[in-house]
Design a protein around this motif. Structure first.
Motif, PDB file in Angstrom:
ATOM      1  N   LEU A  68       0.837  -1.197   0.000  1.00  2.00           N
ATOM      2  CA  LEU A  68       0.000   0.000   0.000  1.00  2.00           C
ATOM      3  C   LEU A  68       0.871   1.246   0.000  1.00  2.00           C
ATOM      4  CD1 LEU A  68      -2.747  -0.896   2.649  1.00  2.00           C
ATOM      5  CD2 LEU A  68      -3.037  -0.739   0.165  1.00  2.00           C
ATOM      6  N   ALA A  69       0.522   2.228  -0.800  1.00  4.86           N
ATOM      7  CA  ALA A  69       1.313   3.454  -0.908  1.00  4.86           C
ATOM      8  C   ALA A  69       1.527   4.112   0.455  1.00  4.86           C
ATOM      9  CB  ALA A  69       0.643   4.431  -1.873  1.00  4.86           C
ATOM     10  N   SER A  70       0.518   4.080   1.305  1.00  2.08           N
ATOM     11  CA  SER A  70       0.610   4.711   2.627  1.00  2.08           C
ATOM     12  C   SER A  70       1.592   3.999   3.556  1.00  2.08           C
ATOM     13  CB  SER A  70      -0.768   4.748   3.281  1.00  2.08           C
ATOM     14  OG  SER A  70      -1.278   3.437   3.424  1.00  2.08           O
ATOM     15  N   HIS A  71       2.016   2.804   3.187  1.00  2.00           N
ATOM     16  CA  HIS A  71       2.913   2.025   4.036  1.00  2.00           C
ATOM     17  C   HIS A  71       4.268   1.752   3.377  1.00  2.00           C
ATOM     18  CE1 HIS A  71      -0.885   1.443   6.087  1.00  2.00           C
ATOM     19  NE2 HIS A  71      -0.220   0.969   7.112  1.00  2.00           N
ATOM     20  N   GLN A  72       4.533   2.378   2.243  1.00  2.80           N
ATOM     21  CA  GLN A  72       5.807   2.172   1.566  1.00  2.80           C
ATOM     22  C   GLN A  72       6.914   2.927   2.286  1.00  2.80           C
ATOM     23  OE1 GLN A  72       5.378   2.978  -2.640  1.00  2.80           O
ATOM     24  NE2 GLN A  72       3.846   1.370  -2.882  1.00  2.80           N
ATOM     25  N   ASN A  73       8.141   2.431   2.143  1.00  2.00           N
ATOM     26  CA  ASN A  73       9.335   3.011   2.764  1.00  2.00           C
ATOM     27  C   ASN A  73       9.305   2.961   4.286  1.00  2.00           C
ATOM     28  OD1 ASN A  73      10.506   3.761   0.203  1.00  2.00           O
ATOM     29  ND2 ASN A  73       8.954   5.386   0.136  1.00  2.00           N
ATOM     30  N   LYS A  74       8.607   1.960   4.832  1.00  2.00           N
ATOM     31  CA  LYS A  74       8.528   1.790   6.283  1.00  2.00           C
ATOM     32  C   LYS A  74       8.993   0.398   6.710  1.00  2.00           C
ATOM     33  CE  LYS A  74       4.781   5.114   6.760  1.00  2.00           C
ATOM     34  NZ  LYS A  74       3.403   5.338   7.192  1.00  2.00           N
ATOM     35  N   GLY A  75       9.534  -0.383   5.769  1.00  2.00           N
ATOM     36  CA  GLY A  75      10.060  -1.700   6.108  1.00  2.00           C
ATOM     37  C   GLY A  75       9.093  -2.853   5.928  1.00  2.00           C
ATOM     38  N   ILE A  96      16.264 -17.713  -7.603  1.00  2.00           N
ATOM     39  CA  ILE A  96      14.981 -17.014  -7.609  1.00  2.00           C
ATOM     40  C   ILE A  96      15.160 -15.743  -8.437  1.00  2.00           C
ATOM     41  CG2 ILE A  96      15.438 -15.784  -5.441  1.00  2.00           C
ATOM     42  CD1 ILE A  96      12.374 -16.191  -4.841  1.00  2.00           C
ATOM     43  N   TYR A  97      14.126 -15.386  -9.167  1.00  2.00           N
ATOM     44  CA  TYR A  97      14.220 -14.194 -10.005  1.00  2.00           C
ATOM     45  C   TYR A  97      12.901 -13.434 -10.000  1.00  2.00           C
ATOM     46  CZ  TYR A  97      11.800 -16.850 -13.669  1.00  2.00           C
ATOM     47  OH  TYR A  97      10.883 -17.576 -14.373  1.00  2.00           O
ATOM     48  N   CYS A  98      12.981 -12.200 -10.487  1.00  2.00           N
ATOM     49  CA  CYS A  98      11.797 -11.354 -10.598  1.00  2.00           C
ATOM     50  C   CYS A  98      11.967 -10.405 -11.767  1.00  2.00           C
ATOM     51  CB  CYS A  98      11.561 -10.565  -9.311  1.00  2.00           C
ATOM     52  SG  CYS A  98      12.794  -9.280  -8.993  1.00  2.00           S
ATOM     53  N   ASN A  99      10.869  -9.858 -12.213  1.00  2.00           N
ATOM     54  CA  ASN A  99      10.863  -8.793 -13.210  1.00  2.00           C
ATOM     55  C   ASN A  99      10.663  -7.495 -12.440  1.00  2.00           C
ATOM     56  OD1 ASN A  99      10.958 -10.799 -15.183  1.00  2.00           O
ATOM     57  ND2 ASN A  99       8.734 -10.889 -15.337  1.00  2.00           N
ATOM     58  N   ALA A 100      11.754  -6.804 -12.195  1.00  2.00           N
ATOM     59  CA  ALA A 100      11.715  -5.598 -11.367  1.00  2.00           C
ATOM     60  C   ALA A 100      11.532  -4.355 -12.231  1.00  2.00           C
ATOM     61  CB  ALA A 100      13.006  -5.474 -10.574  1.00  2.00           C
ATOM     62  N   ARG A 101      10.724  -3.440 -11.747  1.00  2.00           N
ATOM     63  CA  ARG A 101      10.682  -2.138 -12.406  1.00  2.00           C
ATOM     64  C   ARG A 101      12.082  -1.549 -12.281  1.00  2.00           C
ATOM     65  NH1 ARG A 101       4.811   0.509 -10.754  1.00  2.00           N
ATOM     66  NH2 ARG A 101       3.586  -1.224 -11.556  1.00  2.00           N
ATOM     67  N   ILE A 102      12.565  -0.978 -13.346  1.00  2.00           N
ATOM     68  CA  ILE A 102      13.947  -0.504 -13.369  1.00  2.00           C
ATOM     69  C   ILE A 102      14.234   0.450 -12.205  1.00  2.00           C
ATOM     70  CG2 ILE A 102      15.578   0.933 -14.684  1.00  2.00           C
ATOM     71  CD1 ILE A 102      14.876  -0.708 -17.114  1.00  2.00           C
ATOM     72  N   GLY A 103      13.289   1.288 -11.858  1.00  2.00           N
ATOM     73  CA  GLY A 103      13.476   2.224 -10.752  1.00  2.00           C
ATOM     74  C   GLY A 103      13.551   1.575  -9.383  1.00  2.00           C
ATOM     75  N   LYS A 104      13.221   0.291  -9.289  1.00  2.00           N
ATOM     76  CA  LYS A 104      13.252  -0.436  -8.013  1.00  2.00           C
ATOM     77  C   LYS A 104      14.433  -1.395  -7.910  1.00  2.00           C
ATOM     78  CE  LYS A 104       9.352   1.230  -6.411  1.00  2.00           C
ATOM     79  NZ  LYS A 104       9.285   2.047  -5.217  1.00  2.00           N
ATOM     80  N   ALA A 105      15.299  -1.419  -8.910  1.00  2.00           N
ATOM     81  CA  ALA A 105      16.423  -2.365  -8.918  1.00  2.00           C
ATOM     82  C   ALA A 105      17.294  -2.230  -7.675  1.00  2.00           C
ATOM     83  CB  ALA A 105      17.252  -2.200 -10.182  1.00  2.00           C
ATOM     84  N   SER A 106      17.562  -1.017  -7.233  1.00  2.00           N
ATOM     85  CA  SER A 106      18.427  -0.820  -6.065  1.00  2.00           C
ATOM     86  C   SER A 106      17.813  -1.422  -4.800  1.00  2.00           C
ATOM     87  CB  SER A 106      18.744   0.661  -5.862  1.00  2.00           C
ATOM     88  OG  SER A 106      17.556   1.383  -5.602  1.00  2.00           O
ATOM     89  N   PHE A 107      16.493  -1.440  -4.709  1.00  2.00           N
ATOM     90  CA  PHE A 107      15.822  -2.072  -3.568  1.00  2.00           C
ATOM     91  C   PHE A 107      16.170  -3.559  -3.525  1.00  2.00           C
ATOM     92  CE2 PHE A 107      12.146  -4.574  -2.094  1.00  2.00           C
ATOM     93  CZ  PHE A 107      12.076  -4.147  -0.778  1.00  2.00           C
ATOM     94  N   TYR A 108      16.038  -4.235  -4.655  1.00  2.00           N
ATOM     95  CA  TYR A 108      16.302  -5.673  -4.705  1.00  2.00           C
ATOM     96  C   TYR A 108      17.782  -5.996  -4.521  1.00  2.00           C
ATOM     97  CZ  TYR A 108      11.490  -6.036  -6.199  1.00  2.00           C
ATOM     98  OH  TYR A 108      10.120  -5.958  -6.248  1.00  2.00           O
TER      99      TYR A 108
END
Length: 145
Positions: A68-75, A96-108
């Motif tokens: 949920l957008a209201s709970h993002q960046n909170k762990g 294990i693999y995923c199709n990550a949005r390019i802007g989220k690559a650093s998260f993974y």
């Protein structure tokens, strides 16, 4: 907070709300959803985040990871991802693999995923395939005479 396996319909509802609210609900459904295990992270009885895991032998893919957008960046997403990775490893998954949005690559990348050379665009969004291996890769020993 607790994490538990959820029904496919619960995953669809949160996926729709977070990922593609402008599309029809059917847009977030996967053809093989019934073959996956869907995990949900709850705060009380409120579903905060979902992820779907598809295991095929020693490989797995996770898809439709949404918070949920209201709970993002909170762990919350991090906790759910770690749980799902643990479940995959316990199931004997090596990769294990995923199709990550390019802007989220650093998260993974924080969770040991590396980018591959495979990229694509879908629904106007750019993706990159990312992967992670569990354990130490087995080396092939060659006999030298």
């Amino acid at each position: 907070m607790d994490i538990r396996i959820i029904h496919t319909e619960q995953a669809w509802k949160l996926r729709h709300e977070v990922m593609w609210p402008e599309k029809e609900l059917d847009y977030v459904k996967l053809q093989d959803d019934e073959e996956g295990t869907h995990y949900g992270l709850f705060e009380g009885e409120v579903l905060i985040a979902v992820v779907s895991l598809f295991i095929h032998g020693a490989e797995a893919q996770f898809r439709k990871f949404a918070t949920l957008a209201s709970h993002q960046n909170k762990g919350y997403g991090s906790r759910l991802l770690l749980h799902m990775l643990g479940e995959a490893e316990r199931a004997g998954v090596n990769r294990i693999y995923c199709n990550a949005r390019i802007g989220k690559a650093s998260f993974y990348q924080k969770f040991g995923f590396t980018v591959t050379e495979h990229t694509f665009t879908k629904g106007g969004k750019d993706y990159i395939v990312m992967e992670r291996f569990f354990g130490t890769p087995k080396l092939r020993l060659q006999r030298r005479d």
